[in-house]
Every structure is written in structure tokens, then in C-alpha cells.
Design a protein around this motif. Structure first.
Motif, short mmCIF file in Angstrom:
data_model
loop_
_atom_site.label_atom_id
_atom_site.label_comp_id
_atom_site.label_asym_id
_atom_site.label_seq_id
_atom_site.Cartn_x
_atom_site.Cartn_y
_atom_site.Cartn_z
N ARG A 53 29.91 43.73 41.18
CA ARG A 53 29.72 42.74 40.11
C ARG A 53 31.04 42.21 39.57
NH1 ARG A 53 27.73 47.92 36.82
NH2 ARG A 53 27.12 48.30 38.96
N ASP A 54 32.14 42.93 39.77
CA ASP A 54 33.45 42.50 39.28
C ASP A 54 34.38 42.04 40.39
OD1 ASP A 54 33.79 42.81 36.33
OD2 ASP A 54 33.03 44.81 36.74
N ALA A 55 33.84 41.88 41.61
CA ALA A 55 34.67 41.52 42.76
C ALA A 55 35.34 40.15 42.58
CB ALA A 55 33.83 41.53 44.04
N TYR A 56 34.74 39.28 41.78
CA TYR A 56 35.26 37.91 41.65
C TYR A 56 36.69 37.87 41.13
CZ TYR A 56 33.68 38.56 36.79
OH TYR A 56 33.47 39.04 35.52
N ALA A 57 37.08 38.85 40.33
CA ALA A 57 38.46 38.86 39.83
C ALA A 57 39.44 39.12 40.97
CB ALA A 57 38.62 39.92 38.74
N TRP A 58 39.07 40.06 41.84
CA TRP A 58 39.91 40.36 43.00
C TRP A 58 39.95 39.17 43.95
CZ3 TRP A 58 43.06 44.27 42.62
CH2 TRP A 58 42.70 45.37 41.82
N VAL A 59 38.84 38.44 44.05
CA VAL A 59 38.79 37.24 44.89
C VAL A 59 39.75 36.18 44.34
CG1 VAL A 59 37.35 35.27 45.58
CG2 VAL A 59 36.44 37.61 45.73
N ALA A 60 39.74 35.99 43.03
CA ALA A 60 40.63 35.00 42.41
C ALA A 60 42.10 35.35 42.68
CB ALA A 60 40.37 34.93 40.91
#
Length: 341
Positions: A53-60
Motif C-alpha cells: 500500500r506504500d509502494a508508491y513512494a518508492w516508485v516516485a
């Protein structure tokens, strides 16, 4: 004398050429967004450990969205709403996602202040009680007489009395014990507790860890107007650096959009940066989360916050007796910094 004059002239010319070269180099390194070649150091907290659910920060970060916006971002695992608010307000982090309802409760009951929400991550709350088959928990009423675990500052735990009232549960008959974000699922798997506070998207990971079928009791079943996670920063940063906040929010939301469109790739990026991540479970979490991030109005931009909906959330909490004092949406949300609807 002539030799000395020629030497001075040559030195002067060399200095001038060096200055021109330095200016040209600085211009070439400047970012298109005008922030310059030096990156601003930012610390970001995830909402709850390092799950899909928090992967988007690592993607950014991996895709260079943060860098393009002028930031060098350190990502640290968060420990739930209460802890994140304290860390951001205390200056140990610049940004982090909290559950908006949890933030309303903390602010309205005088437990926290000096933070503001600047973008929505999820348009609906994902808070839930999670358990597995065999515990005897299939409905909210079954929670009575059971033992649940969660972090002390978690929104699931802090919102539970309100959920219990609306779901017809006597919350005084439910025992809560303390746990940590990264070990809650293991605690459930060991059988030492009957259930845990969790987001609904945690279902795939719970089943991976426990080897059993998960049973989820979503809070949204009885509280449908509540937002999920929102991005917060301190009031000081929002006041002193509004453009910086907008740039960071835009980069993070770009990572969110990419992660939802490419859940498997996002899960692999997360697994590369965080230990003990199961990529398949992380990707499944992102797929489940997509329905909570997208507004029912397909034309609404990602990250928007609606004052009317927040006012309804406040009214729900007031009606349930969960808020000691009344408040307005503007006290906790800076709508001038949030994406326009």
C-alpha cells in the motif's frame, strides 16, 4: 615589465574564462522546474511499515519523480497516524500519510496540533479489523470477548469505539494490546491474538503470512463518508514553503498513479528497497487499493479533497460522541495546497 604585463593579462583572461565556464555549467545543471542543481533533502514516512500500500513512494523515488521536482527523499517506515503526526510536527520528518479520520480525532480531542493535510491518497477509509478463519470472528458482534492487537497510535484502534457504536458492539468487551506495524501479522499467525488492526488491502499479505484465509471487517461498511489516508506536513512548512509542498505532493501522486497502473513493477521496486517484502502480496495490495484511491467521479483529479465530505466526517464523529470539540475542515486541511478538483 612587458613580461609581467603579459603574465597579469593572461591570468586575468584565465580567471574570466573559468567564471564563464562555471556559469555555463550551472546553467546546464539547472532543472527544468527552476529548483536548480542542488536537491532539497526531505524525509518521508510511510503510513505503516513497508507494505504494498506504500509502494508508491518508492516508485516516485525510483522513477526520478522526486528528483525531477527538486528533492532527495529519504523514506522511513511509519508507525501509524499518531506517531506520524508527532514525528512530522516534531521536525524529524517533512511529510507522511495519515488516516484523515484519525487526524480529525487527534486534532479535535486536543491530542495533536500544528499539522495540515495537503492531498488525499485514498478517497475512502481502508481501516478494518482483520482476522483469519477459525477465530470465531465473522461479524462485528463476534469481536466481543476477543483480544486485538495494533499500534497505540493507529487509526483503526483510535476509531474503534466509534466503529463499535455504529456497528452495535460493546467496545468495553474488546481487549486491545500493543503491537508494532511490522510484527502484527506474525502476532496474528501465532494465535496470540484473535485479530489485528489493519487496512483492508492487507488481506493478501495476511494470507501469505498466516497461511489461512483472511476475514476482514471494513470500517467503511458502517462509515461510508470517511476519507482514507491523506498526505500531511507541518503547519510551519505549509506556511513557509507552499510551493515546495505542492511540488512534493505532485511528485508523490505521480508515483501513486504509476504504482496503481503497474502494480507488479511497483511491488518489485518496493521489494528491492525494503526487506521481507513479498512482491506478489504487495502487488495484490495495490490492486485492491485502486478502488479506494479513485473517486467515484472518474473526472476528479487524483489527490483532491472535498470540504463538504470532510464536514460530513466531522458530523459523523460528533454524532458518535468521538469528538470532544467541534472543528471545521479548514482547521485540518489546507485546501489552497491540495490538488484542484
Amino acid at each position: 615589465m612587458r613580461r609581467l604585463t603579459r603574465t597579469v593579462a593572461a591570468a586575468t583572461m584565465a580567471t574570466a574564462l573559468a567564471m564563464v565556464s562555471a556559469c555555463s555549467s550551472g546553467s546546464d545543471d539547472a532543472d527544468d522546474n527552476g529548483v536548480g542543481s542542488s536537491l532539497e533533502q526531505v524525509t518521508y514516512l510511510t503510513s505503516f511499515g513497508n507494505f504494498g500500500r506504500d509502494a508508491y513512494a518508492w516508485v516516485a523515488k525510483e522513477k526520478g519523480y522526486f528528483k525531477d521536482a527538486g528533492f532527495e527523499v529519504e523514506i522511513k517506515p511509519g508507525q501509524g497516524t499518531g506517531s506520524i503526526i508527532q514525528t512530522v510536527v516534531g521536525g524529524q520528518a517533512h511529510f507522511g500519510p495519515i488516516d484523515l479520520t484519525g487526524g480529525l480525532l487527534q486534532f479535535g480531542n486536543g491530542e495533536a496540533k500544528d499539522f495540515v493535510a495537503v492531498a488525499a491518497i485514498q478517497q475512502r477509509t481502508m481501516a478494518a479489523i482483520a482476522t483469519v478463519e477459525g477465530t470465531g470472528i465473522n461479524t462485528p458482534k463476534d469481536l466481543e470477548g476477543k483480544k486485538l492487537a495494533d499500534t497505540p497510535g493507529s487509526v483503526v484502534r483510535n476509531l474503534f469505539p466509534t466503529y463499535a457504536r455504529l456497528a452495535g458492539i460493546d467496545y468495553t468487551k474488546v481487549t486491545w494490546v500493543n503491537g508494532e506495524a511490522q510484527t502484527l501479522m506474525g502476532t496474528l499467525a501465532s494465535g496470540s491474538v484473535d485479530g489485528i488492526g489493519q487496512f483492508v488491502v492487507g488481506q493478501p499479505t495476511i494470507e501469505t503470512v498466516t497461511k489461512k484465509k483472511a476475514v476482514m471487517l471494513p470500517y467503511s461498511n458502517v462509515m461510508q463518508d470517511l476519507y482514507g489516508n491523506v498526505l500531511i506536513t507541518s503547519k510551519q512548512i505549509a506556511t513557509e514553503k507552499p510551493e515546495m509542498v505542492k511540488r512534493f505532493s505532485a511528485a508523490l501522486l505521480k508515483g501513486l498513479e504509476y504504482a496503481l497502473a503497474n502494480p507488479q513493477e511497483a511491488a518489485e521496486i518496493l521489494a528491492k528497497n525494503a526487506e521481507a517484502v513479498n512482491p506478489a502480496a504487495a502487488a495484490a495490495e495495490l490492486e485492491l487499493m485502486a478502488g479506494y484511491v479513485r473517486s467515484s467521479n472518474s473526472g476528479t483529479a487524483l489527490g483532491t479533497l472535498d470540504s463538504g465530505r470532510v464536514a460530513k466526517s466531522i458530523a459523523i464523529l460528533r454524532g458518535a460522541g468521538a469528538l470532544k470539540s467541534d472543528l471545521t475542515p479548514e482547521q485540518i486541511i489546507d485546501f489552497s495546497l491540495a490538488p484542484a478538483a
